[in-house]
Design a protein around this motif. Structure first.
Motif, PDB file in Angstrom:
ATOM      1  N   MET A   1       2.351   4.078   6.650  1.00 45.61           N
ATOM      2  CA  MET A   1       1.791   2.782   6.281  1.00 45.61           C
ATOM      3  C   MET A   1       2.339   1.709   7.211  1.00 45.61           C
ATOM      4  N   PRO A   2       1.482   0.850   7.746  1.00 47.76           N
ATOM      5  CA  PRO A   2       1.962  -0.230   8.623  1.00 47.76           C
ATOM      6  C   PRO A   2       2.918  -1.150   7.889  1.00 47.76           C
ATOM      7  N   ARG A   3       3.938  -1.618   8.599  1.00 49.33           N
ATOM      8  CA  ARG A   3       4.881  -2.564   8.019  1.00 49.33           C
ATOM      9  C   ARG A   3       4.352  -3.979   8.219  1.00 49.33           C
ATOM     10  N   LEU A   4       4.311  -4.724   7.144  1.00 54.20           N
ATOM     11  CA  LEU A   4       3.794  -6.086   7.204  1.00 54.20           C
ATOM     12  C   LEU A   4       4.939  -7.065   7.441  1.00 54.20           C
ATOM     13  N   ASP A   5       4.650  -8.125   8.186  1.00 54.25           N
ATOM     14  CA  ASP A   5       5.637  -9.193   8.329  1.00 54.25           C
ATOM     15  C   ASP A   5       5.655 -10.020   7.040  1.00 54.25           C
ATOM     16  N   ASP A   6       6.578 -10.974   6.973  1.00 55.54           N
ATOM     17  CA  ASP A   6       6.730 -11.762   5.743  1.00 55.54           C
ATOM     18  C   ASP A   6       5.460 -12.497   5.373  1.00 55.54           C
ATOM     19  N   ARG A   7       4.743 -12.962   6.374  1.00 58.51           N
ATOM     20  CA  ARG A   7       3.497 -13.705   6.134  1.00 58.51           C
ATOM     21  C   ARG A   7       2.475 -12.827   5.422  1.00 58.51           C
ATOM     22  N   LEU A   8       2.233 -11.628   5.937  1.00 55.78           N
ATOM     23  CA  LEU A   8       1.234 -10.753   5.330  1.00 55.78           C
ATOM     24  C   LEU A   8       1.729 -10.125   4.030  1.00 55.78           C
TER      25      LEU A   8
ATOM     26  N   LEU B   1       3.365 -11.784   1.854  1.00 61.22           N
ATOM     27  CA  LEU B   1       3.067 -12.839   0.895  1.00 61.22           C
ATOM     28  C   LEU B   1       1.585 -12.837   0.529  1.00 61.22           C
ATOM     29  N   VAL B   2       0.730 -12.614   1.527  1.00 59.82           N
ATOM     30  CA  VAL B   2      -0.707 -12.512   1.269  1.00 59.82           C
ATOM     31  C   VAL B   2      -0.997 -11.313   0.379  1.00 59.82           C
ATOM     32  N   ALA B   3      -0.450 -10.158   0.727  1.00 62.17           N
ATOM     33  CA  ALA B   3      -0.717  -8.929  -0.020  1.00 62.17           C
ATOM     34  C   ALA B   3      -0.331  -9.052  -1.487  1.00 62.17           C
ATOM     35  N   ALA B   4       0.762  -9.769  -1.745  1.00 60.22           N
ATOM     36  CA  ALA B   4       1.245  -9.912  -3.114  1.00 60.22           C
ATOM     37  C   ALA B   4       0.287 -10.704  -3.998  1.00 60.22           C
ATOM     38  N   GLN B   5      -0.635 -11.466  -3.385  1.00 60.79           N
ATOM     39  CA  GLN B   5      -1.581 -12.289  -4.136  1.00 60.79           C
ATOM     40  C   GLN B   5      -2.897 -11.563  -4.412  1.00 60.79           C
ATOM     41  N   ILE B   6      -3.094 -10.387  -3.841  1.00 60.06           N
ATOM     42  CA  ILE B   6      -4.376  -9.686  -3.926  1.00 60.06           C
ATOM     43  C   ILE B   6      -4.331  -8.682  -5.059  1.00 60.06           C
ATOM     44  N   GLU B   7      -5.298  -8.803  -5.994  1.00 60.40           N
ATOM     45  CA  GLU B   7      -5.275  -7.983  -7.205  1.00 60.40           C
ATOM     46  C   GLU B   7      -6.614  -7.324  -7.521  1.00 60.40           C
ATOM     47  N   ARG B   8      -7.655  -7.636  -6.787  1.00 60.06           N
ATOM     48  CA  ARG B   8      -8.978  -7.102  -7.106  1.00 60.06           C
ATOM     49  C   ARG B   8      -9.192  -5.741  -6.433  1.00 60.06           C
ATOM     50  N   SER B   9     -10.199  -4.990  -6.891  1.00 65.58           N
ATOM     51  CA  SER B   9     -10.388  -3.608  -6.423  1.00 65.58           C
ATOM     52  C   SER B   9     -11.025  -3.520  -5.038  1.00 65.58           C
TER      53      SER B   9
ATOM     54  N   ALA C   1      -2.081  -1.421   4.194  1.00 63.03           N
ATOM     55  CA  ALA C   1      -0.969  -1.530   3.255  1.00 63.03           C
ATOM     56  C   ALA C   1      -1.469  -1.657   1.819  1.00 63.03           C
ATOM     57  N   LEU C   2      -2.523  -2.436   1.610  1.00 65.92           N
ATOM     58  CA  LEU C   2      -3.076  -2.610   0.268  1.00 65.92           C
ATOM     59  C   LEU C   2      -3.625  -1.297  -0.279  1.00 65.92           C
ATOM     60  N   LEU C   3      -4.286  -0.533   0.556  1.00 68.70           N
ATOM     61  CA  LEU C   3      -4.839   0.755   0.133  1.00 68.70           C
ATOM     62  C   LEU C   3      -3.742   1.768  -0.129  1.00 68.70           C
ATOM     63  N   ALA C   4      -2.751   1.813   0.735  1.00 75.00           N
ATOM     64  CA  ALA C   4      -1.656   2.776   0.578  1.00 75.00           C
ATOM     65  C   ALA C   4      -0.849   2.509  -0.687  1.00 75.00           C
ATOM     66  N   SER C   5      -0.715   1.241  -1.046  1.00 78.60           N
ATOM     67  CA  SER C   5       0.071   0.888  -2.235  1.00 78.60           C
ATOM     68  C   SER C   5      -0.747   0.934  -3.517  1.00 78.60           C
ATOM     69  N   GLY C   6      -2.066   1.095  -3.395  1.00 78.74           N
ATOM     70  CA  GLY C   6      -2.923   1.144  -4.570  1.00 78.74           C
ATOM     71  C   GLY C   6      -3.310  -0.208  -5.123  1.00 78.74           C
ATOM     72  N   ARG C   7      -3.013  -1.270  -4.397  1.00 77.93           N
ATOM     73  CA  ARG C   7      -3.371  -2.613  -4.892  1.00 77.93           C
ATOM     74  C   ARG C   7      -4.877  -2.838  -4.841  1.00 77.93           C
ATOM     75  N   ILE C   8      -5.570  -2.186  -3.918  1.00 76.88           N
ATOM     76  CA  ILE C   8      -7.027  -2.245  -3.878  1.00 76.88           C
ATOM     77  C   ILE C   8      -7.573  -0.811  -3.818  1.00 76.88           C
TER      78      ILE C   8
ATOM     79  N   SER D   1      -9.097   4.501   9.802  1.00 75.32           N
ATOM     80  CA  SER D   1     -10.026   5.636   9.902  1.00 75.32           C
ATOM     81  C   SER D   1      -9.864   6.655   8.779  1.00 75.32           C
ATOM     82  N   ALA D   2      -8.659   6.878   8.292  1.00 76.43           N
ATOM     83  CA  ALA D   2      -8.423   7.909   7.266  1.00 76.43           C
ATOM     84  C   ALA D   2      -8.363   7.333   5.858  1.00 76.43           C
ATOM     85  N   LEU D   3      -8.695   6.056   5.715  1.00 77.19           N
ATOM     86  CA  LEU D   3      -8.575   5.381   4.424  1.00 77.19           C
ATOM     87  C   LEU D   3      -9.945   4.991   3.882  1.00 77.19           C
TER      88      LEU D   3
END
Length: 227
Positions: A1-8, A10-18, A33-40, A61-63
């Motif tokens: 899974m790609p490592r996100l910087d602090d900026r992204l 923070l963005v990822a933590a706000q996303i909750e929809r499918s 990152a959102l797909l790998a963590s199951g957030r979307i 490609s594999a997601l």
């Protein structure tokens, strides 16, 4: 899974929809990152240039994601996504994207403007979106993340709450109503540093004088919390 910087992060933590679209995804790291963590459950990356399109295609490609080549919302369908993000653009560019196909906008949006953030807040205020949260990264390079949600109630009540600390809507658009209401010490330090810088200039433009006046209003009226 790609490592996100602090900026992204923070963005990822706000996303909750499918089903989420990321406009200008660049390398597709946020969606990965959102797909790998199951957030979307599903992601759509939109790129308007060929190299970023190829970058995102390789990453995703594999997601359960799709990369589309096009400009802003023109390659999305009405009600196709439940949320979207636009990160790393100026406020004017973000507003332009949001204004071109309003019928394709989802109910929730996470926006990270690099500059002219007040333009994004004003757009939301005038187009039926409430600013339900604002967060920022720490450190010398500060990034602000705005979370918007569609509402039929007008106006957004967060700006009315500024009256409780003797501020107004105009100052909320400039500095962020949530940041002002939280009265965070980081905000005081930033405004004090900017005030000192402006005071050191031998001559100010009309815009800088207005900025100075706004900063003075905030510093005089808000009792900031200490750490």
């Amino acid at each position: 899974m790609p490592r996100l910087d602090d900026r992204l992060k923070l963005v990822a933590a706000q996303i909750e929809r499918s089903i989420h679209a990321d406009i200008g995804s660049d390398h597709g790291h946020l969606l990965a990152a959102l797909l790998a963590s199951g957030r979307i459950r599903r992601g759509i990356a939109v790129e308007n240039k060929l190299q970023p399109y190829r970058n995102s295609t390789a990453t995703l490609s594999a997601l359960n994601a799709e990369v589309r080549l096009g400009d802003g919302l023109e390659v999305l369908h009405e009600k196709e996504v439940e949320s979207l993000s636009i990160c790393g653009m100026g406020g004017q560019s973000i507003v332009q994207i949001l204004s071109q196909h309003p019928e394709r906008l989802p109910d929730e949006m996470i926006l990270q403007p690099n500059k002219a953030i007040d333009l994004v807040r004003r757009w939301a205020l005038n187009h039926g979106y409430w600013l339900i949260d604002e967060q920022s990264t720490s450190g010398s390079r500060r990034f602000e993340v705005l979370r918007l949600q569609r509402s039929t109630a007008i106006p957004d009540p967060i700006y009315q709450r500024l009256e409780t600390i003797h501020l107004n809507e105009s100052l909320g658009l400039i500095f962020g109503p949530w940041f002002l209401l939280r009265r965070d010490e980081d905000l005081r330090q930033r405004l004090t540093a900017e005030q000192t810088y402006l005071q050191s200039k031998p001559k100010l433009t009309a815009a800088s004088r207005e900025r100075m006046k706004a900063i003075e209003q905030v510093l005089c009226n808000v009792h900031f919390r200490s750490r």
